[in-house]
Design a protein around this motif. Sequence first.
Motif, PDB file in Angstrom:
ATOM      1  N   ARG A  66       0.803  -1.222   0.000  1.00 27.43           N
ATOM      2  CA  ARG A  66       0.000   0.000   0.000  1.00 27.43           C
ATOM      3  C   ARG A  66       0.841   1.280   0.000  1.00 27.43           C
ATOM      4  NH1 ARG A  66      -4.840  -1.187   4.367  1.00 27.43           N
ATOM      5  NH2 ARG A  66      -5.966  -2.761   3.127  1.00 27.43           N
ATOM      6  N   MET A  67       1.842   1.353   0.872  1.00 26.23           N
ATOM      7  CA  MET A  67       2.603   2.595   0.988  1.00 26.23           C
ATOM      8  C   MET A  67       3.416   2.867  -0.284  1.00 26.23           C
ATOM      9  SD  MET A  67       1.343   3.547   3.690  1.00 26.23           S
ATOM     10  CE  MET A  67       2.168   5.141   3.694  1.00 26.23           C
ATOM     11  N   LYS A  68       3.970   1.808  -0.899  1.00 27.40           N
ATOM     12  CA  LYS A  68       4.677   1.985  -2.177  1.00 27.40           C
ATOM     13  C   LYS A  68       3.693   2.424  -3.269  1.00 27.40           C
ATOM     14  CE  LYS A  68       8.413  -1.378  -1.475  1.00 27.40           C
ATOM     15  NZ  LYS A  68       9.015  -2.651  -1.968  1.00 27.40           N
ATOM     16  N   ASP A  69       2.536   1.786  -3.267  1.00 26.63           N
ATOM     17  CA  ASP A  69       1.502   2.140  -4.250  1.00 26.63           C
ATOM     18  C   ASP A  69       1.025   3.577  -4.042  1.00 26.63           C
ATOM     19  OD1 ASP A  69       1.769  -0.473  -5.026  1.00 26.63           O
ATOM     20  OD2 ASP A  69      -0.205  -1.133  -4.343  1.00 26.63           O
ATOM     21  N   LEU A  70       0.951   3.972  -2.777  1.00 25.21           N
ATOM     22  CA  LEU A  70       0.515   5.325  -2.450  1.00 25.21           C
ATOM     23  C   LEU A  70       1.472   6.364  -3.037  1.00 25.21           C
ATOM     24  CD1 LEU A  70      -1.742   6.730  -0.777  1.00 25.21           C
ATOM     25  CD2 LEU A  70      -0.109   6.811   1.125  1.00 25.21           C
ATOM     26  N   GLU A  71       2.772   6.093  -2.942  1.00 26.39           N
ATOM     27  CA  GLU A  71       3.781   7.007  -3.498  1.00 26.39           C
ATOM     28  C   GLU A  71       3.662   7.108  -5.022  1.00 26.39           C
ATOM     29  OE1 GLU A  71       7.684   5.875  -2.290  1.00 26.39           O
ATOM     30  OE2 GLU A  71       7.214   5.962  -0.137  1.00 26.39           O
ATOM     31  N   LYS A  72       3.412   5.966  -5.658  1.00 25.10           N
ATOM     32  CA  LYS A  72       3.323   5.937  -7.118  1.00 25.10           C
ATOM     33  C   LYS A  72       1.963   6.430  -7.632  1.00 25.10           C
ATOM     34  CE  LYS A  72       7.363   4.078  -8.192  1.00 25.10           C
ATOM     35  NZ  LYS A  72       8.340   4.751  -9.074  1.00 25.10           N
ATOM     36  N   GLY A  73       0.927   6.188  -6.841  1.00 23.40           N
ATOM     37  CA  GLY A  73      -0.406   6.570  -7.273  1.00 23.40           C
ATOM     38  C   GLY A  73      -1.112   5.501  -8.083  1.00 23.40           C
ATOM     39  N   TYR A  74      -0.573   4.287  -8.095  1.00 25.22           N
ATOM     40  CA  TYR A  74      -1.211   3.181  -8.805  1.00 25.22           C
ATOM     41  C   TYR A  74      -0.736   1.855  -8.220  1.00 25.22           C
ATOM     42  CZ  TYR A  74       3.233   3.376 -11.407  1.00 25.22           C
ATOM     43  OH  TYR A  74       4.576   3.425 -11.738  1.00 25.22           O
ATOM     44  N   THR A  75      -1.425   0.765  -8.601  1.00 25.07           N
ATOM     45  CA  THR A  75      -1.171  -0.573  -8.064  1.00 25.07           C
ATOM     46  C   THR A  75       0.002  -1.225  -8.776  1.00 25.07           C
ATOM     47  OG1 THR A  75      -3.534  -0.768  -7.580  1.00 25.07           O
ATOM     48  CG2 THR A  75      -2.241  -2.801  -7.564  1.00 25.07           C
ATOM     49  N   LEU A  76       1.002  -1.640  -7.995  1.00 21.65           N
ATOM     50  CA  LEU A  76       2.261  -2.116  -8.579  1.00 21.65           C
ATOM     51  C   LEU A  76       2.292  -3.607  -8.877  1.00 21.65           C
ATOM     52  CD1 LEU A  76       4.728  -0.020  -6.374  1.00 21.65           C
ATOM     53  CD2 LEU A  76       4.419   0.198  -8.842  1.00 21.65           C
ATOM     54  N   ILE A  77       1.394  -4.384  -8.281  1.00 23.13           N
ATOM     55  CA  ILE A  77       1.419  -5.833  -8.515  1.00 23.13           C
ATOM     56  C   ILE A  77       0.063  -6.324  -9.006  1.00 23.13           C
ATOM     57  CG2 ILE A  77       3.250  -6.306  -6.842  1.00 23.13           C
ATOM     58  CD1 ILE A  77       1.055  -7.199  -4.885  1.00 23.13           C
ATOM     59  N   GLY A  78       0.100  -7.388  -9.778  1.00 25.86           N
ATOM     60  CA  GLY A  78      -1.125  -7.974 -10.313  1.00 25.86           C
ATOM     61  C   GLY A  78      -0.973  -8.306 -11.784  1.00 25.86           C
TER      62      GLY A  78
END
Length: 376
Positions: free
Chosen positions: A257-269
């Motif tokens: 979540r925190m990494k995704d929050l920095e990027k603004g999008y979902t990083l895995i999937g």
Amino acid sequence: MILNNIKLENFTNYDSVQCNLDECINIFIGDNGQGKSNLLDSIYYVATENSARNNKDRDLILWGRDYFKISASFLNKFGSNNIEISYDKKKKDGKKSLFLNHYEIEKLKDYIGYFSAVFFSPEDLYIVKGDPILRRKYMDDELIQTENKYFIYINQYKKILEQRNSLLKEAYRRQNLLNSMDVWEEQLSKYGTVILKSRIDMVHHLKNMAGEIHNYLTDGEETLDVIYKSKLPISLLETGQLASFQSLYFNQLKESRMKDLEKGYTLIGPHRDDLNLMINGTSARKFGSQGQQRTAALSLKIAEVKLIKSKKGEYPILLLDDVLSELDKKRKNKLFLSLEKDIQTVITSTDLNDIDTLIREKAKIIEIKKGTLKER
């Protein structure tokens, strides 16, 4: 599966034309820019309701007209069928209508897979050397034709992913919103698991089939390997542990979540995964020659034909758009020898000399010039 005939009205460069096809090999011959690829594209459109060249529906309308219509009759394992697809740009937001055997089909999911086609052109080298998003689209397009519910799953996944990404952007300013993330992540891991399981199974079949075909086309000089790349623990899917995988997937989304929050999008999937194609153990994208990449892409497309047969019990129509000019004589002959006799094939070419005499003698040859057809 056999396409008997197809009729076009106001489609690309065609005003009004009907084409009757042979159940085995059909060759569309003519100079560039005469409409060969457009006619092939219309067949693919009947199968998928999309252009193989990624044109928007309104861009497929003949210049100066307001609509296009495609009518076709085909034979599949259920019997004889008629389909009519039309698109009218004057209606609000564009209006597409689809009638199968004179009954209107309101939802695309109720039609997709009823008529199947595999399209291959030189531009399909994107499968090997294009961006990962194009290889993901390749996998999804294939699965939509072979699995009835995949169309629903991938669209649900995209909607949920969009919701999570929107929440991430909002939560960047209001982090208390992260507390409501669980519900989206649970749904994302649910649909993502189903999508990944389908992709893994497809890649397993493609790997074996494409490997055999590639080995045959290269006289045993090259091996082709197809590897699914993901940041998720897909080994659990390969061993059938779906519940364990979904649980780990859900936990990884929470941890990210925190990494995704920095990027603004979902990083895995599955929306971030890729296919890695290897020729003789090295990356085809990075180190393969143009000829090697072309043969690898062609091997995948032929494997796709065989995969559809294994899944649906009948072959799709194979559409080869200006492919033969890119192959040497040996690989052309091997290509035709690799195809089963009951695969209806439609080929475009600017030169009949690109096609072996024995193939030409068996084929129906149609000359295309300025949007008109003439049987030879």
